[in-house]
Motif scaffolding. Structure first.
Motif, PDB file in Angstrom:
ATOM      1  N   ASP A  73     -43.721  -6.797   5.003  1.00  0.00           N
ATOM      2  CA  ASP A  73     -43.567  -8.230   5.229  1.00  0.00           C
ATOM      3  C   ASP A  73     -42.427  -8.504   6.216  1.00  0.00           C
ATOM      4  N   LEU A  74     -42.777  -8.644   7.491  1.00  0.00           N
ATOM      5  CA  LEU A  74     -41.767  -8.894   8.527  1.00  0.00           C
ATOM      6  C   LEU A  74     -41.049 -10.229   8.333  1.00  0.00           C
ATOM      7  N   GLU A  75     -41.767 -11.247   7.870  1.00  0.00           N
ATOM      8  CA  GLU A  75     -41.132 -12.554   7.685  1.00  0.00           C
ATOM      9  C   GLU A  75     -40.101 -12.507   6.559  1.00  0.00           C
ATOM     10  N   ALA A  76     -40.369 -11.756   5.516  1.00  0.00           N
ATOM     11  CA  ALA A  76     -39.369 -11.593   4.458  1.00  0.00           C
ATOM     12  C   ALA A  76     -38.160 -10.844   5.002  1.00  0.00           C
ATOM     13  N   LEU A  77     -38.385  -9.837   5.833  1.00  0.00           N
ATOM     14  CA  LEU A  77     -37.270  -9.105   6.440  1.00  0.00           C
ATOM     15  C   LEU A  77     -36.435 -10.020   7.326  1.00  0.00           C
ATOM     16  N   ARG A  78     -37.086 -10.893   8.072  1.00  0.00           N
ATOM     17  CA  ARG A  78     -36.377 -11.829   8.968  1.00  0.00           C
ATOM     18  C   ARG A  78     -35.331 -12.642   8.195  1.00  0.00           C
ATOM     19  N   GLN A  79     -35.628 -12.973   6.954  1.00  0.00           N
ATOM     20  CA  GLN A  79     -34.739 -13.795   6.141  1.00  0.00           C
ATOM     21  C   GLN A  79     -33.509 -13.039   5.635  1.00  0.00           C
ATOM     22  N   LEU A  80     -33.449 -11.725   5.852  1.00  0.00           N
ATOM     23  CA  LEU A  80     -32.379 -10.897   5.286  1.00  0.00           C
ATOM     24  C   LEU A  80     -31.339 -10.464   6.308  1.00  0.00           C
ATOM     25  N   TYR A  81     -31.558 -10.815   7.570  1.00  0.00           N
ATOM     26  CA  TYR A  81     -30.646 -10.442   8.657  1.00  0.00           C
ATOM     27  C   TYR A  81     -30.119 -11.694   9.349  1.00  0.00           C
ATOM     28  N   THR A  82     -28.914 -11.584   9.899  1.00  0.00           N
ATOM     29  CA  THR A  82     -28.414 -12.671  10.736  1.00  0.00           C
ATOM     30  C   THR A  82     -29.221 -12.687  12.034  1.00  0.00           C
ATOM     31  N   THR A  83     -29.255 -13.808  12.689  1.00  0.00           N
ATOM     32  CA  THR A  83     -30.013 -13.874  13.952  1.00  0.00           C
ATOM     33  C   THR A  83     -29.368 -13.005  15.022  1.00  0.00           C
ATOM     34  N   ASP A  84     -28.056 -12.778  14.894  1.00  0.00           N
ATOM     35  CA  ASP A  84     -27.333 -11.973  15.885  1.00  0.00           C
ATOM     36  C   ASP A  84     -27.055 -10.550  15.387  1.00  0.00           C
ATOM     37  N   VAL A  85     -27.881 -10.057  14.472  1.00  0.00           N
ATOM     38  CA  VAL A  85     -27.685  -8.721  13.905  1.00  0.00           C
ATOM     39  C   VAL A  85     -27.572  -7.674  15.025  1.00  0.00           C
ATOM     40  N   VAL A  86     -26.690  -6.712  14.800  1.00  0.00           N
ATOM     41  CA  VAL A  86     -26.547  -5.569  15.704  1.00  0.00           C
ATOM     42  C   VAL A  86     -26.893  -4.321  14.904  1.00  0.00           C
ATOM     43  N   SER A  87     -27.877  -3.581  15.389  1.00  0.00           N
ATOM     44  CA  SER A  87     -28.351  -2.405  14.680  1.00  0.00           C
ATOM     45  C   SER A  87     -28.196  -1.165  15.550  1.00  0.00           C
ATOM     46  N   PHE A  88     -27.535  -0.164  15.002  1.00  0.00           N
ATOM     47  CA  PHE A  88     -27.439   1.153  15.631  1.00  0.00           C
ATOM     48  C   PHE A  88     -28.403   2.050  14.861  1.00  0.00           C
ATOM     49  N   ASP A  89     -29.641   2.068  15.296  1.00  0.00           N
ATOM     50  CA  ASP A  89     -30.692   2.783  14.575  1.00  0.00           C
ATOM     51  C   ASP A  89     -30.802   4.210  15.089  1.00  0.00           C
ATOM     52  N   VAL A  90     -31.664   5.011  14.457  1.00  0.00           N
ATOM     53  CA  VAL A  90     -31.777   6.421  14.836  1.00  0.00           C
ATOM     54  C   VAL A  90     -32.544   6.614  16.141  1.00  0.00           C
ATOM     55  N   GLU A  91     -33.312   5.644  16.549  1.00  0.00           N
ATOM     56  CA  GLU A  91     -34.060   5.817  17.793  1.00  0.00           C
ATOM     57  C   GLU A  91     -33.435   5.006  18.911  1.00  0.00           C
ATOM     58  N   PRO A  92     -33.639   5.451  20.166  1.00  0.00           N
ATOM     59  CA  PRO A  92     -33.074   4.739  21.320  1.00  0.00           C
ATOM     60  C   PRO A  92     -33.602   3.312  21.380  1.00  0.00           C
ATOM     61  N   PRO A  93     -32.843   2.448  22.030  1.00  0.00           N
ATOM     62  CA  PRO A  93     -31.588   2.669  22.751  1.00  0.00           C
ATOM     63  C   PRO A  93     -30.397   2.757  21.802  1.00  0.00           C
ATOM     64  N   LEU A  94     -29.204   2.811  22.338  1.00  0.00           N
ATOM     65  CA  LEU A  94     -28.001   2.926  21.524  1.00  0.00           C
ATOM     66  C   LEU A  94     -27.783   1.725  20.627  1.00  0.00           C
ATOM     67  N   VAL A  95     -28.213   0.563  21.088  1.00  0.00           N
ATOM     68  CA  VAL A  95     -28.022  -0.651  20.304  1.00  0.00           C
ATOM     69  C   VAL A  95     -29.293  -1.494  20.334  1.00  0.00           C
ATOM     70  N   HIS A  96     -29.623  -2.055  19.182  1.00  0.00           N
ATOM     71  CA  HIS A  96     -30.715  -3.015  19.048  1.00  0.00           C
ATOM     72  C   HIS A  96     -30.035  -4.319  18.639  1.00  0.00           C
ATOM     73  N   ALA A  97     -29.953  -5.276  19.560  1.00  0.00           N
ATOM     74  CA  ALA A  97     -29.200  -6.504  19.311  1.00  0.00           C
ATOM     75  C   ALA A  97     -30.137  -7.685  19.092  1.00  0.00           C
ATOM     76  N   GLY A  98     -29.870  -8.436  18.029  1.00  0.00           N
ATOM     77  CA  GLY A  98     -30.628  -9.641  17.729  1.00  0.00           C
ATOM     78  C   GLY A  98     -31.766  -9.378  16.758  1.00  0.00           C
ATOM     79  N   ILE A  99     -32.190 -10.439  16.104  1.00  0.00           N
ATOM     80  CA  ILE A  99     -33.216 -10.329  15.074  1.00  0.00           C
ATOM     81  C   ILE A  99     -34.545  -9.846  15.649  1.00  0.00           C
ATOM     82  N   ALA A 100     -34.893 -10.240  16.868  1.00  0.00           N
ATOM     83  CA  ALA A 100     -36.171  -9.802  17.454  1.00  0.00           C
ATOM     84  C   ALA A 100     -36.198  -8.280  17.607  1.00  0.00           C
TER      85      ALA A 100
END
Length: 149
Positions: free
Chosen positions: A30-57
């Motif tokens: 459920d992507l819409e439920a996930l959307r409700q759990l992050y800030t719109t300006d979330v910064v994610s350093f995930d295991v896959e490239p690129p180095l940073v995934h910025a923003g809820i999109a």
């Protein structure tokens, strides 16, 4: 006056509830439920490239890729710990994403280390930052993905 224990400044229950909801939303795909759990300006350093995934999109795009890869999704969290002070919390855990592929094959996934930074707005705790990593073998420069907590 009664104080709701879930929202005292140093309690872990609010942030833990948010992570529980992440697990539920992933299992429900459920992507819409996930959307409700992050800030719109979330910064994610995930295991896959690129180095940073910025923003809820960008964050939701990562989860959408998981749903494209897996027919069923399971997400397991171990040893979750939070430190909470007022409207901010940080935590860490081990996590494993696994499930069934579209061809019916089971994918066991790998254990990763995850760190969370959260902000509280009113009575809602949202993930503002997450970092997912795997240890690496310094002699080969390759990730070590067969470790278990």
């Amino acid at each position: 006056m009664t104080i709701d224990n879930d929202f005292r400044p140093h309690t872990e229950s609010g942030p833990r509830r948010t992570i529980d909801k992440v697990v539920e939303a992933l299992r429900a795909r459920d992507l819409e439920a996930l959307r409700q759990l992050y800030t719109t300006d979330v910064v994610s350093f995930d295991v896959e490239p690129p180095l940073v995934h910025a923003g809820i999109a960008a964050k939701l795009e990562n989860w959408a890729k998981v749903f494209q890869f897996f027919a069923t999704v399971d997400y397991e969290i171990r040893d979750l710990t939070f430190t909470v002070d007022g409207n901010v919390a940080f935590g860490h855990a081990f996590a494993r994403l696994h499930g069934t592929l579209h061809n019916g094959e089971a994918a066991q996934g790998m254990w990763v280390r995850v760190t969370y930074g959260m902000r509280r707005t009113g009575d809602t705790w949202l993930i503002a930052h997450d970092q997912v990593s795997v240890p690496f073998d310094i002699t080969t420069g390759k990730g070590v993905v067969d470790l278990e907590p």
